[in-house]
Design a protein around this motif. Sequence first.
Motif, PDB file in Angstrom:
ATOM      1  N   GLN A  80       0.751  -1.345  -0.228  1.00  0.00           N
ATOM      2  CA  GLN A  80      -0.218   0.157  -0.039  1.00  0.00           C
ATOM      3  C   GLN A  80       0.739   1.422  -0.102  1.00  0.00           C
ATOM      4  OE1 GLN A  80      -3.380   0.234  -0.324  1.00  0.00           O
ATOM      5  NE2 GLN A  80      -2.669   2.149  -0.757  1.00  0.00           N
ATOM      6  N   ILE A  81       1.969   1.190   0.732  1.00  0.00           N
ATOM      7  CA  ILE A  81       2.823   2.454   0.713  1.00  0.00           C
ATOM      8  C   ILE A  81       3.352   2.659  -0.572  1.00  0.00           C
ATOM      9  CG2 ILE A  81       5.105   3.054   1.659  1.00  0.00           C
ATOM     10  CD1 ILE A  81       4.297   1.760   4.377  1.00  0.00           C
ATOM     11  N   MET A  82       3.968   1.479  -1.116  1.00  0.00           N
ATOM     12  CA  MET A  82       4.613   1.379  -2.615  1.00  0.00           C
ATOM     13  C   MET A  82       3.394   2.002  -3.496  1.00  0.00           C
ATOM     14  SD  MET A  82       6.567  -1.990  -2.353  1.00  0.00           S
ATOM     15  CE  MET A  82       6.980  -1.992  -3.946  1.00  0.00           C
ATOM     16  N   THR A  83       2.288   1.999  -3.429  1.00  0.00           N
ATOM     17  CA  THR A  83       0.992   2.155  -4.300  1.00  0.00           C
ATOM     18  C   THR A  83       1.097   3.538  -4.291  1.00  0.00           C
ATOM     19  OG1 THR A  83       0.078  -0.157  -4.361  1.00  0.00           O
ATOM     20  CG2 THR A  83      -1.135   1.838  -4.992  1.00  0.00           C
ATOM     21  N   VAL A 106       2.264  -3.739  -8.351  1.00  0.00           N
ATOM     22  CA  VAL A 106       2.667  -2.302  -8.004  1.00  0.00           C
ATOM     23  C   VAL A 106       4.055  -2.061  -8.937  1.00  0.00           C
ATOM     24  CG1 VAL A 106       4.024  -2.501  -6.012  1.00  0.00           C
ATOM     25  CG2 VAL A 106       2.530  -0.429  -6.308  1.00  0.00           C
ATOM     26  N   CYS A 107       4.792  -2.807  -8.949  1.00  0.00           N
ATOM     27  CA  CYS A 107       5.965  -2.595  -9.568  1.00  0.00           C
ATOM     28  C   CYS A 107       6.046  -2.554 -11.253  1.00  0.00           C
ATOM     29  CB  CYS A 107       7.206  -3.604  -9.288  1.00  0.00           C
ATOM     30  SG  CYS A 107       7.996  -3.392  -7.490  1.00  0.00           S
ATOM     31  N   ASP A 112       5.399   0.771 -16.011  1.00  0.00           N
ATOM     32  CA  ASP A 112       4.551   1.278 -16.845  1.00  0.00           C
ATOM     33  C   ASP A 112       4.336   2.588 -16.869  1.00  0.00           C
ATOM     34  OD1 ASP A 112       4.287  -1.297 -17.624  1.00  0.00           O
ATOM     35  OD2 ASP A 112       2.313  -1.679 -16.966  1.00  0.00           O
ATOM     36  N   LYS A 113       4.789   3.298 -15.957  1.00  0.00           N
ATOM     37  CA  LYS A 113       4.610   4.863 -15.823  1.00  0.00           C
ATOM     38  C   LYS A 113       5.972   5.534 -15.934  1.00  0.00           C
ATOM     39  CE  LYS A 113       0.586   5.216 -12.743  1.00  0.00           C
ATOM     40  NZ  LYS A 113       0.002   5.655 -11.587  1.00  0.00           N
ATOM     41  N   ASN A 127       9.434  -7.757 -12.560  1.00  0.00           N
ATOM     42  CA  ASN A 127       8.908  -6.068 -12.621  1.00  0.00           C
ATOM     43  C   ASN A 127       9.921  -5.297 -11.917  1.00  0.00           C
ATOM     44  OD1 ASN A 127       6.607  -6.508 -14.477  1.00  0.00           O
ATOM     45  ND2 ASN A 127       5.757  -7.565 -12.738  1.00  0.00           N
ATOM     46  N   VAL A 128      11.139  -5.203 -12.124  1.00  0.00           N
ATOM     47  CA  VAL A 128      12.285  -4.444 -11.590  1.00  0.00           C
ATOM     48  C   VAL A 128      13.075  -4.050 -12.463  1.00  0.00           C
ATOM     49  CG1 VAL A 128      12.104  -5.344  -9.111  1.00  0.00           C
ATOM     50  CG2 VAL A 128      13.736  -6.346 -10.863  1.00  0.00           C
ATOM     51  N   THR A 129      13.619  -2.873 -12.644  1.00  0.00           N
ATOM     52  CA  THR A 129      14.601  -2.514 -13.457  1.00  0.00           C
ATOM     53  C   THR A 129      15.911  -3.106 -13.237  1.00  0.00           C
ATOM     54  OG1 THR A 129      13.755  -0.111 -13.518  1.00  0.00           O
ATOM     55  CG2 THR A 129      15.858  -0.520 -14.339  1.00  0.00           C
ATOM     56  N   TYR A 130      16.316  -3.059 -11.886  1.00  0.00           N
ATOM     57  CA  TYR A 130      17.445  -4.052 -11.388  1.00  0.00           C
ATOM     58  C   TYR A 130      17.214  -4.296 -10.066  1.00  0.00           C
ATOM     59  CZ  TYR A 130      20.122  -2.509 -15.579  1.00  0.00           C
ATOM     60  OH  TYR A 130      20.639  -2.629 -16.749  1.00  0.00           O
TER      61      TYR A 130
END
Length: 333
Positions: A80-83, A106-107, A112-113, A127-130
Motif C-alpha cells: 500500500q505504501i508503494m502504491t 505495483v512494480c 509502466d509509468k 517487474n524491476v529495473t534492477y
Amino acid sequence: MKRKLTAGLLCFAMGITTLAGTTAVFAEEADTPTIAFVPKVMGQAWWDHVQENVEEWSEENGIDVIYKGPTDVDAAAQVQIMTDLVNQGVDVLCFSPNDPDACEAVCKEAMDKGIIVIATEASGMENVTYDIEAFDETGLGGFLMDQLAEQMDGEGQYITMVGSMTMESQNNWADAAVARAEEAYPDMELVPDARVADDSDAEKAYELTKELITKYPDLKGILGTGSFDAPGAARAIQELGLTGKVFAISVAMPLEVADYLEDGTLGSVALWDAGVTAKAMLNCAVKLFNGEEIADGADLGVEGYDAVALQDKVLVGQGQIAITKENCYDFGF
C-alpha cells in the motif's frame, strides 16, 4: 519522467516530508529525481541503519529521499505504501520486499509509468529495473553452512530458520545452505521439520529454539538467514546451558550479538552492510535517471559494489563478511 524543480518546490508540490527536509541544495532548473525508498519495516535496528545511510547519501548528493515503510513486517501494508508513492509520481522507487510476489503488480504499474524500480533481496522478481544484491545467494548460503559446519565439526542434526516463508532471498539462502551441506558435509542431517519461520522476531526465535531442542534432543545446529534468528536462538542456547553443544548462525547486527560472540554462545554470524547496499541502489538509480547504462562490471560508487556482476536483472556485489568476537565492535551498529 524528469522533473525540473527546486528542492522546495518538490516538497510543496507533493505535500510530503523528506529525509533531508530543505537542506539539499539543487541548482536552479536542474534535473533532479524524486526518489522513494521503502524498507521492509520501520523501527528495527537493521532498517534504522539503512535509514541513516540513506539520509547520509541524501545530504551528500543534495537529493531528497522519501523513506517510508510499514511499522510491522506486513506485506500488504508495504504494498500500500508503494502504491501511494507510485500514485504520487516518484521517479525512482527503491525497496526491499516482505513478499516479492505481492510487489509484482505495483512494480509493473510503476515501470509502466516510467518509474525506475530498484530492489534488493528480490532476485527472482520480474517487474524491476534492477535488483541489487550484496553477494550471490548461493555464495551466502554456502558461507553460512561452512561457518556452522566448522562449529559442529561437520556432523549432527540441524534445521534452517527464516524470518518468513515468503521472504525470497532468506529462503534462497537457506536452500543454498542445505545444498552445500548435502555436497560437502555428509554427516550433517537435516531434521524432518527442515525449516521454521520466526516472523522476524527474536522472541519467537527464542521460543522456537526451545521447542526444537525439546522435539529433537540431538539437534546440534540452527542455520538462520534472518537477522533475528541467531540472537533469539543464542538466548535459548545460553539459558538451557547448551553453549558448545548446540550452535546457531544467521545474519545479524554485530552489537546485538556481541555478548554471545564474546562468551562463545555464538561462534560467528554473517553480515553485509545493508546501508552500503542502499547507497549502491541509490547511485544506480541516479545513473539510470541520467541516461547511463549499467553493464557487467559497473562501478556503483561504494565499496563492494565497484565491479558488480550483471546476471539478467540482478547486479551482484561482493559484500558478505563474517562477524566474530574479534571484529564485532568494528561496525558501530
